[in-house]
Every structure is written in C-alpha cells, then in structure tokens.
Design a protein around this motif. Structure first.
Motif, PDB file in Angstrom:
ATOM      1  N   PRO A 245      67.402  41.681  53.968  1.00 22.33           N
ATOM      2  CA  PRO A 245      68.217  42.162  55.091  1.00 22.33           C
ATOM      3  C   PRO A 245      68.951  43.455  54.792  1.00 22.33           C
ATOM      4  O   PRO A 245      69.185  44.267  55.688  1.00 22.33           O
ATOM      5  N   ILE A 246      69.308  43.662  53.520  1.00 20.42           N
ATOM      6  CA  ILE A 246      69.972  44.919  53.150  1.00 20.42           C
ATOM      7  C   ILE A 246      69.001  46.080  53.321  1.00 20.42           C
ATOM      8  O   ILE A 246      69.340  47.122  53.912  1.00 20.42           O
ATOM      9  N   LEU A 247      67.781  45.905  52.830  1.00 23.02           N
ATOM     10  CA  LEU A 247      66.787  46.964  52.965  1.00 23.02           C
ATOM     11  C   LEU A 247      66.449  47.204  54.438  1.00 23.02           C
ATOM     12  O   LEU A 247      66.260  48.352  54.859  1.00 23.02           O
ATOM     13  N   GLY A 248      66.380  46.130  55.225  1.00 27.78           N
ATOM     14  CA  GLY A 248      66.100  46.291  56.648  1.00 27.78           C
ATOM     15  C   GLY A 248      67.191  47.073  57.353  1.00 27.78           C
ATOM     16  O   GLY A 248      66.915  47.962  58.163  1.00 27.78           O
ATOM     17  N   LYS A 249      68.439  46.750  57.056  1.00 24.03           N
ATOM     18  CA  LYS A 249      69.559  47.458  57.683  1.00 24.03           C
ATOM     19  C   LYS A 249      69.615  48.907  57.223  1.00 24.03           C
ATOM     20  O   LYS A 249      69.885  49.817  58.009  1.00 24.03           O
ATOM     21  N   LEU A 250      69.379  49.120  55.943  1.00 24.35           N
ATOM     22  CA  LEU A 250      69.365  50.489  55.431  1.00 24.35           C
ATOM     23  C   LEU A 250      68.226  51.301  56.049  1.00 24.35           C
ATOM     24  O   LEU A 250      68.362  52.506  56.252  1.00 24.35           O
ATOM     25  N   SER A 251      67.116  50.644  56.365  1.00 24.46           N
ATOM     26  CA  SER A 251      66.015  51.383  57.001  1.00 24.46           C
ATOM     27  C   SER A 251      66.384  51.794  58.419  1.00 24.46           C
ATOM     28  O   SER A 251      65.913  52.820  58.906  1.00 24.46           O
ATOM     29  N   ASP A 252      67.226  50.993  59.095  1.00 25.40           N
ATOM     30  CA  ASP A 252      67.728  51.397  60.411  1.00 25.40           C
ATOM     31  C   ASP A 252      68.664  52.593  60.286  1.00 25.40           C
ATOM     32  O   ASP A 252      68.707  53.467  61.151  1.00 25.40           O
ATOM     33  N   ARG A 253      69.413  52.634  59.180  1.00 22.33           N
ATOM     34  CA  ARG A 253      70.438  53.663  59.009  1.00 22.33           C
ATOM     35  C   ARG A 253      69.886  54.927  58.358  1.00 22.33           C
ATOM     36  O   ARG A 253      70.208  56.043  58.781  1.00 22.33           O
ATOM     37  N   LEU A 254      69.074  54.744  57.334  1.00 18.71           N
ATOM     38  CA  LEU A 254      68.619  55.891  56.549  1.00 18.71           C
ATOM     39  C   LEU A 254      67.195  56.328  56.866  1.00 18.71           C
ATOM     40  O   LEU A 254      66.786  57.409  56.461  1.00 18.71           O
ATOM     41  N   GLY A 255      66.465  55.479  57.543  1.00 17.39           N
ATOM     42  CA  GLY A 255      65.064  55.790  57.809  1.00 17.39           C
ATOM     43  C   GLY A 255      64.149  54.846  57.046  1.00 17.39           C
ATOM     44  O   GLY A 255      64.508  54.292  56.007  1.00 17.39           O
ATOM     45  N   ARG A 256      62.948  54.668  57.591  1.00 16.54           N
ATOM     46  CA  ARG A 256      62.012  53.678  57.037  1.00 16.54           C
ATOM     47  C   ARG A 256      61.324  54.167  55.764  1.00 16.54           C
ATOM     48  O   ARG A 256      61.109  53.406  54.823  1.00 16.54           O
ATOM     49  N   LYS A 257      60.952  55.434  55.733  1.00 12.56           N
ATOM     50  CA  LYS A 257      60.040  55.942  54.713  1.00 12.56           C
ATOM     51  C   LYS A 257      60.535  55.703  53.294  1.00 12.56           C
ATOM     52  O   LYS A 257      59.835  55.098  52.469  1.00 12.56           O
ATOM     53  N   TYR A 258      61.743  56.203  52.999  1.00  6.97           N
ATOM     54  CA  TYR A 258      62.189  56.153  51.600  1.00  6.97           C
ATOM     55  C   TYR A 258      62.621  54.758  51.181  1.00  6.97           C
ATOM     56  O   TYR A 258      62.547  54.415  49.989  1.00  6.97           O
ATOM     57  N   ILE A 259      63.043  53.924  52.130  1.00 11.50           N
ATOM     58  CA  ILE A 259      63.325  52.535  51.799  1.00 11.50           C
ATOM     59  C   ILE A 259      62.023  51.819  51.439  1.00 11.50           C
ATOM     60  O   ILE A 259      61.977  51.003  50.512  1.00 11.50           O
ATOM     61  N   LEU A 260      60.954  52.150  52.157  1.00 13.88           N
ATOM     62  CA  LEU A 260      59.646  51.556  51.859  1.00 13.88           C
ATOM     63  C   LEU A 260      59.148  52.008  50.485  1.00 13.88           C
ATOM     64  O   LEU A 260      58.610  51.206  49.710  1.00 13.88           O
ATOM     65  N   VAL A 261      59.339  53.280  50.165  1.00  9.55           N
ATOM     66  CA  VAL A 261      58.953  53.792  48.850  1.00  9.55           C
ATOM     67  C   VAL A 261      59.754  53.091  47.748  1.00  9.55           C
ATOM     68  O   VAL A 261      59.198  52.685  46.723  1.00  9.55           O
ATOM     69  N   PHE A 262      61.047  52.928  47.963  1.00  5.26           N
ATOM     70  CA  PHE A 262      61.905  52.241  47.003  1.00  5.26           C
ATOM     71  C   PHE A 262      61.426  50.813  46.766  1.00  5.26           C
ATOM     72  O   PHE A 262      61.374  50.332  45.625  1.00  5.26           O
ATOM     73  N   SER A 263      61.089  50.128  47.845  1.00  2.00           N
ATOM     74  CA  SER A 263      60.634  48.742  47.746  1.00  2.00           C
ATOM     75  C   SER A 263      59.345  48.637  46.937  1.00  2.00           C
ATOM     76  O   SER A 263      59.206  47.776  46.060  1.00  2.00           O
ATOM     77  N   LEU A 264      58.399  49.512  47.221  1.00  2.00           N
ATOM     78  CA  LEU A 264      57.133  49.496  46.494  1.00  2.00           C
ATOM     79  C   LEU A 264      57.331  49.861  45.023  1.00  2.00           C
ATOM     80  O   LEU A 264      56.684  49.284  44.138  1.00  2.00           O
ATOM     81  N   ALA A 265      58.216  50.810  44.758  1.00  2.00           N
ATOM     82  CA  ALA A 265      58.492  51.199  43.371  1.00  2.00           C
ATOM     83  C   ALA A 265      59.103  50.043  42.591  1.00  2.00           C
ATOM     84  O   ALA A 265      58.850  49.877  41.391  1.00  2.00           O
ATOM     85  N   GLY A 266      59.899  49.216  43.268  1.00  2.00           N
ATOM     86  CA  GLY A 266      60.461  48.036  42.617  1.00  2.00           C
ATOM     87  C   GLY A 266      59.384  47.078  42.147  1.00  2.00           C
ATOM     88  O   GLY A 266      59.493  46.482  41.061  1.00  2.00           O
ATOM     89  N   THR A 267      58.325  46.935  42.942  1.00  2.02           N
ATOM     90  CA  THR A 267      57.200  46.091  42.541  1.00  2.02           C
ATOM     91  C   THR A 267      56.510  46.649  41.308  1.00  2.02           C
ATOM     92  O   THR A 267      56.105  45.900  40.413  1.00  2.02           O
ATOM     93  N   VAL A 268      56.378  47.959  41.244  1.00  2.00           N
ATOM     94  CA  VAL A 268      55.749  48.604  40.092  1.00  2.00           C
ATOM     95  C   VAL A 268      56.519  48.276  38.809  1.00  2.00           C
ATOM     96  O   VAL A 268      55.943  47.814  37.812  1.00  2.00           O
ATOM     97  N   VAL A 269      57.831  48.503  38.846  1.00  4.31           N
ATOM     98  CA  VAL A 269      58.656  48.274  37.661  1.00  4.31           C
ATOM     99  C   VAL A 269      58.657  46.795  37.275  1.00  4.31           C
ATOM    100  O   VAL A 269      58.526  46.440  36.092  1.00  4.31           O
TER     101      VAL A 269
END
Length: 412
Positions: A67-91
């Motif tokens: 829910p934090i990432l979802g809310k931040l995507s409403d506020r900051l935009g979808r693209k970079y939140i999605l990149v952050f999420s995928l990068a977390g899976t990598v690490v």
C-alpha cells in the motif's frame, strides 16, 4: 456462427502491451523460485513448518510494503516506483542465492516482499491508459501474463539448476541468480521504455500517514469497496491453504514425483492463460462480473472437494483441468470491479490496499495449511473446499451492490 475477431480481441493501447511484457518478465522471475523454495529451505535444515514460514515472511512484508508503494505511485508517478520494486527483487534474490545461514534467507524473502508492489503499480498503469470499457479485457490479459509465467518459470528453474554453479552458490541457488537477472532486465525495460502514465505528481514527502496501516483494516468498512477487500482476503486465504496442501497430497497420496508435480504446475498455467485471454472478456460482456467471480469460486471449491473424494492420478488430472480453467478468473475481475468503482486519482492506493489483503491471506493460508497437513494430507482439501463454497456465497450476495456491466466510474 460468428468468427473470432482477433483485431477486436487485442485492440488495446500499445503502451498496454509494454506493461504486459514487463509483467510477464516479472512473473517469470517470481515463478522460477516457486518450485525450489521448499527444497532450498531444506538445505538449511529447516523443518516443514519453518519452510512454510518463508512464504509467510514474504507475504507479511508485502502486506506492509504494497500500500505504501501504491500510494507513492499516485503521488510520485508509476514509473520509478515500479523500477524500485523490480530492483528490490534483484537484490533480494542475489542475497538468497549466496545466503549461508537460514536467517539471511528469511531476510531476503522479507526484502523481496517489502519491495514487491510491482503488480499493484502495474495495475494502476493499466487503469491510467485504458478506458473503463477496455479494462475487463486489459486486466484479463494482464492476469494471463502471470499464468503464463507459471508455465515458463518452473521450466527455467529446472534448466538453471543444470547450469555450472558460481562460487558460494548451490545448484538450487543458481535459480535465484537467473531470477535476479530476469528481474534486472524488467527493471531496465521499465526505466528506458515505459513513460510516466499519471499526471498527478508531487514532490517526494514521506510522512507517518504513508505508514497508516490502521487505514488498511479500516478500509474493510469502506462503502462498497470494503466488501471487495474482504472478498479478496477470503478468496486468497482459502486458495493458499490449498496451494500448500496440494503438493504433499500429490506426492504422498497419489505417489507421484517432483517431475509430475512440475507438469501439474505447467498444466494449470497453460489452462489459466488460455481461459483469461480467450474466455474472460467474452464472459464479462454477457454476465455480471460479480456473478462470474462467484461461480468461479464455487467451481474452485468443488474441485478441492473432489480431489480427496477421488484420490487417483487419472481423476486428479481431470479435476485439475477444471480447476485450471476457472481458477484464473477471480482476482483480475475483482481488480476490474475495484477500478470501475473507485476514483481515478486513488486507484493506485485502492489496488495497493487490495493487494495487501491478498498478501495478508498469503501469509495466513500456508500456516493454517501446515497445521492441517500435520493431521493428514486430505484434511486441508476438505476444509478449504467447504470454505471456498461459503466464500462463493458471500460473493453472490454482493452482486446487487455493484453495477459492473456499465463503464461508468462511481466515486466514493
């Protein structure tokens, strides 16, 4: 007889196909580790219950993070939140591949869960770029990409284990390496090719309100949408009880091996993909979406009850065919109903909350199933079958509260 209109079937914005491709790559990365998580945990000397808690750790972390990432995507935009999420899976997967002690494996799963809001953010992107009329079709195809991942992922996991190992990485750990590489590719694809899809962006400000988890619980009492959140939780809980119990039943009661188990995963994945792509939109045009959800849950419950009733391999395959066809409908349709009944400015948050309810159910289900399996291998199937039929009844009672066949969006 009316001919199949391929152009109409796939008439969606070009950007949708990009996000669908990203979702497919991400789902492959996720499903690569599903067949090996249990045996990998055994390498660390974990008991069956402790191994099941790896799934719980991931799901609980996802419950708090999504829910934090979802809310931040409403506020900051979808693209970079999605990149952050995928990068977390990598690490997280790189960490899991070299983990030398059990607690580090738990840390890796928790990290993956905390940053695992990519599905809800991608769903918000779809809501941004499609019309209400297109959303049942779009969410159906989007959900089908996850089903397709269940076909491709286990196969890649098998081949990854045949690769030469790296220093400090076991053969099972190589699957985590491959999964991390695929997630890295998805993050680069998102970074360089996915444009921002929401116009309501603001400066980065993270406050305690962003961590207001009480709001998630309170959302269950929200007019209309609260019932859908509860439906997601109930449907997810009964399903995850089954997914944990299904494997020991297949191996010990039906006396099959791990190779046969992989074939069952592939069968369900193929049927789910086909039914979502070729049946979901057609059904959504003819029937109320809530009715489709309820019927599919009813049939899912019946398949759970049939498995212990006819404990033979031949009967099990037939039952799994029915299960694979109907199992793919509930979640994309619930996402569609949520999208059609929420304001466009809060859809990222709404879908994020719904994903959190699903994550919460994913955390509870395996633990319940693990306790039930300790009694015998059929008890979880009997119980989850009966519970799923009750959930179907709950869904039926919701149909008068949602006008899901109309494209109008209702603001709360």
């Amino acid at each position: 007889m009316k001919s199949f209109n391929w152009r109409e079937k796939f008439d969606l914005p070009p950007l949708f196909w990009l996000i669908a491709l990203i979702a497919l790559i991400n789902s492959i990365s996720f499903t690569i580790i599903i067949p090996l998580l249990y045996p990998y945990a055994k390498q660390f000397g974990l008991s069956d219950l402790q191994a099941s808690l790896l799934t719980t750790a991931f799901a609980l972390s996802q419950f708090f993070g999504t829910p934090i990432l979802g809310k931040l995507s409403d506020r900051l935009g979808r693209k970079y939140i999605l990149v952050f999420s995928l990068a977390g899976t990598v690490v997280a997967n790189l960490l899991a591949s070299v983990a030398g002690v059990a607690w580090l494996l738990y840390v890796a799963r928790m990290l993956d869960g905390l940053t695992g809001g990519n599905t809800s953010v991608a769903s918000a992107v779809i809501s941004d770029i499609t019309t209400p009329q297109q959303r049942p079709k779009a969410f159906g195809i989007f959900g089908a990409t996850f089903r397709l991942g269940f076909v491709i992922g286990p196969v890649l996991s098998y081949f990854a284990q045949q690769m030469p190992t790296l220093p400090g990485v076991s053969s099972l750990g190589m699957s985590f390496i491959v999964s991390a590489a695929i997630a890295a590719f998805a993050s680069l694809l998102t970074l360089f090719f996915l444009p921002e899809t929401t116009s309501t962006q603001g400066e980065f400000k993270l406050s305690w309100d962003d961590f207001a988890f009480g709001k998630i619980a309170k959302s269950a009492t929200r007019p209309q949408l609260g019932n859908l959140f509860i439906l997601t939780f109930l449907s997810g809980s009964t399903f995850t009880i089954f997914t944990f119990a299904f494997q020991p039943f297949f191996l010990n009661v039906l006396n099959q091996d791990a190779k046969g188990l992989a074939m069952m995963f592939a069968l369900v994945g193929i049927l789910g993909f086909v039914s979502q792509v070729f049946a979901l939109e057609s059904l959504s045009k003819r029937f109320n979406l809530i009715n489709i959800i309820a019927v599919s849950l009813l049939l899912r419950g019946v398949t759970f009850l049939l498995m212990p009733t006819f404990p033979t391999y031949g009967a099990f395959v037939i039952i799994m065919v029915l299960f694979g066809i109907v199992n793919s409908f509930p979640m994309p349709l619930i996402d569609t109903v949520l999208s059609l009944n929420s304001d466009t400015k809060e859809q990222g948050e709404v879908l994020g909350i719904n994903s959190s309810y699903l994550s919460m159910s994913n955390a509870i289900g395996p633990v319940i199933s693990g306790l039930l399996v300790s009694l015998n291998y059929t008890t979880p199937l009997w119980i989850t079958g009966g519970l799923t039929i009750l959930v179907a009844g709950f869904a039926f009672n919701l149909k008068s509260r949602f006008k899901c066949n109309k494209p109008a969006v209702v603001s709360n």
